[in-house]
Scaffold this active site. Structure first.
Site, PDB file in Angstrom:
ATOM      1  N   LYS A   1      -2.449   7.054   1.521  1.00  0.00           N
ATOM      2  CA  LYS A   1      -2.222   7.342   2.939  1.00  0.00           C
ATOM      3  C   LYS A   1      -1.121   8.406   2.988  1.00  0.00           C
ATOM      4  O   LYS A   1       0.062   8.106   3.151  1.00  0.00           O
ATOM      5  CB  LYS A   1      -1.818   6.044   3.660  1.00  0.00           C
ATOM      6  CG  LYS A   1      -2.049   6.105   5.151  1.00  0.00           C
ATOM      7  CD  LYS A   1      -2.054   4.729   5.771  1.00  0.00           C
ATOM      8  CE  LYS A   1      -1.910   4.778   7.276  1.00  0.00           C
ATOM      9  NZ  LYS A   1      -2.973   5.490   7.981  1.00  0.00           N
TER      10      LYS A   1
ATOM     11  N   GLU B   1     -15.872   7.137   6.525  1.00  0.00           N
ATOM     12  CA  GLU B   1     -15.103   6.392   7.529  1.00  0.00           C
ATOM     13  C   GLU B   1     -15.049   7.234   8.783  1.00  0.00           C
ATOM     14  O   GLU B   1     -15.697   8.276   8.858  1.00  0.00           O
ATOM     15  CB  GLU B   1     -13.697   6.085   7.001  1.00  0.00           C
ATOM     16  CG  GLU B   1     -12.895   7.322   6.645  1.00  0.00           C
ATOM     17  CD  GLU B   1     -11.488   7.022   6.127  1.00  0.00           C
ATOM     18  OE1 GLU B   1     -11.016   5.880   6.281  1.00  0.00           O
ATOM     19  OE2 GLU B   1     -10.869   7.941   5.587  1.00  0.00           O
TER      20      GLU B   1
ATOM     21  N   ARG C   1       0.838  -1.208   0.000  1.00  0.00           N
ATOM     22  CA  ARG C   1       0.000   0.000   0.000  1.00  0.00           C
ATOM     23  C   ARG C   1       0.874   1.260   0.000  1.00  0.00           C
ATOM     24  O   ARG C   1       0.558   2.241  -0.673  1.00  0.00           O
ATOM     25  CB  ARG C   1      -0.942   0.003   1.211  1.00  0.00           C
ATOM     26  CG  ARG C   1      -1.870   1.214   1.222  1.00  0.00           C
ATOM     27  CD  ARG C   1      -2.937   1.127   2.297  1.00  0.00           C
ATOM     28  NE  ARG C   1      -2.379   1.228   3.640  1.00  0.00           N
ATOM     29  CZ  ARG C   1      -3.093   1.142   4.746  1.00  0.00           C
ATOM     30  NH1 ARG C   1      -4.400   0.946   4.676  1.00  0.00           N
ATOM     31  NH2 ARG C   1      -2.522   1.242   5.933  1.00  0.00           N
TER      32      ARG C   1
HETATM   33  N1  PMP Z   1      -8.968   5.349   7.787  1.00  0.00           N
HETATM   34  C1  PMP Z   1      -8.019   6.252   8.077  1.00  0.00           C
HETATM   35  C2  PMP Z   1      -8.256   7.674   7.732  1.00  0.00           C
HETATM   36  C3  PMP Z   1      -6.822   5.846   8.687  1.00  0.00           C
HETATM   37  O1  PMP Z   1      -5.874   6.734   8.960  1.00  0.00           O
HETATM   38  C4  PMP Z   1      -6.641   4.477   9.002  1.00  0.00           C
HETATM   39  C5  PMP Z   1      -5.361   4.013   9.639  1.00  0.00           C
HETATM   40  N2  PMP Z   1      -5.202   4.543  10.920  1.00  0.00           N
HETATM   41  C6  PMP Z   1      -7.674   3.568   8.706  1.00  0.00           C
HETATM   42  C7  PMP Z   1      -8.810   4.036   8.068  1.00  0.00           C
HETATM   43  C8  PMP Z   1      -7.531   2.114   8.998  1.00  0.00           C
HETATM   44  O2  PMP Z   1      -6.610   1.535   8.104  1.00  0.00           O
HETATM   45  P1  PMP Z   1      -5.681   0.300   8.505  1.00  0.00           P
HETATM   46  O3  PMP Z   1      -6.568  -0.817   8.881  1.00  0.00           O
HETATM   47  O4  PMP Z   1      -4.879   0.029   7.293  1.00  0.00           O
HETATM   48  O5  PMP Z   1      -4.844   0.759   9.654  1.00  0.00           O
END
Ligand code: PMP
Length: 289
Positions: free
Chosen positions: A149, A182, A50
């Protein structure tokens, strides 16, 4: 604490980045948050994949291979003598002249921190979280790609400020169309009539690694699932709700905007996901020493 910085493991006090780094000046860069449990890094390859996809999407060429970065990450964790913890891996655009032009930054910088993290108090894993809906909207995917990200977290931070001011630990963020995207740092799931539902990435969600693990678990537990647009209505009438994230893991949600969700207690399927996730984190991963 030893920090990996541009090829060397250095003391924390020596781990410094230039004021001319575009990661700092413009939030120009990408990062990953990764967990390790019991001497093994959970889903390391998926996180590094990723990271590369985020970098590619912002035209940031990394001078390391995915295998190199996996190796550097393992070395950093091993150098800090921890068996359980959290890794923050950051790639910045690097130093350049003032002005946005990323092509004037000859080389990205990367640093890796292996430490610990505690996102929510333990009681919420047993009793569930209370969420609010915040007024800060997720930017449209055409403005800021939700899959990336990036080091631009101001949108999420403004939403987090709203949550804190409302005495809540997390906030649901809607997109400009009013669909649930989210939370500020976690993906969201609901369960309705035995079906697991989660917003589409194109509604403004990060393609969370933990989200992916939950979808895999649903398939292995023969729980039907669907990725689709959700509104606050869907959450109000849900039987169960939970959030997922690397730092948060899987955490139940019992109310939204002071309205009780389902029975008001963490639900039975949520508990199965929490249990299944725990088993996976403790039985798989990349050994680092
Ligand atoms: N959404 C956002 C905005 C995030 O920053 C994160 C990670 N902290 C997630 C969702 C969750 O992603 P992951 O399971 O890959 O940590």
């Amino acid at each position: 604490m030893k920090i990996w910085l541009d090829g060397n493991l250095v003391d924390e006090a020596a781990a410094k980045i230039s004021v001319f780094d575009h990661g700092l000046l413009y939030g120009d860069g990408v990062f990953e948050g990764i967990r390790f449990y019991n001497g093994r890094i959970f889903r390391l390859e998926a996180h590094i994949r990723r990271l590369f996809e985020s970098a590619r999407a912002i035209v940031l060429d990394l001078p390391w291979s995915q295998e190199d970065i996996c190796r550097f990450t393992c070395e950093t964790v091993a150098a800090n003598g921890l068996s359980d913890g959290y890794i923050r891996l950051v790639v910045t655009r690097g130093c350049g002249e003032l002005g946005l032009n990323p092509y004037l930054c000859p080389r990205p910088s990367m640093f890796i921190i292996a430490s610990t993290i505690k996102l929510y108090p333990e009681e919420h894993y047993t009793n569930g979280l209370a969420l609010i809906t915040c007024a800060t909207r997720r930017p449209a995917p055409g403005a800021l790609m939700p899959q990336v990200k990036s080091l631009n977290y101001l949108n999420n931070i403004m939403a987090k400020v709203e949550a804190i001011q409302a005495n809540a630990l997390e906030a649901i963020m809607l997109n400009e169309q009013g669909y649930v995207a989210e939370c500020t740092g976690d993906n969201l799931f609901i369960i309705k009539n035995g079906v697991l539902l989660t917003p589409l990435i194109s509604d403004g969600a990060l393609d969370g690694i933990t989200r992916g693990v939950i979808l895999e678990l649903a398939a292995s537990l023969a729980i039907p699932f669907q990725e689709r647009s959700l509104t606050r209505y869907d959450i109000f009438i849900a039987d169960e709700c939970f959030l997922t994230g690397t730092a948060a893991e899987v955490i139940p949600v019992v109310s939204l905007d002071r309205r009780t969700i389902g029975s008001g207690n963490p639900g039975p399927l949520t508990r199965r996901f929490i249990e299944g996730f725990k088993q996976l984190t403790h039985s798989s991963g990349t050994p680092f020493s």
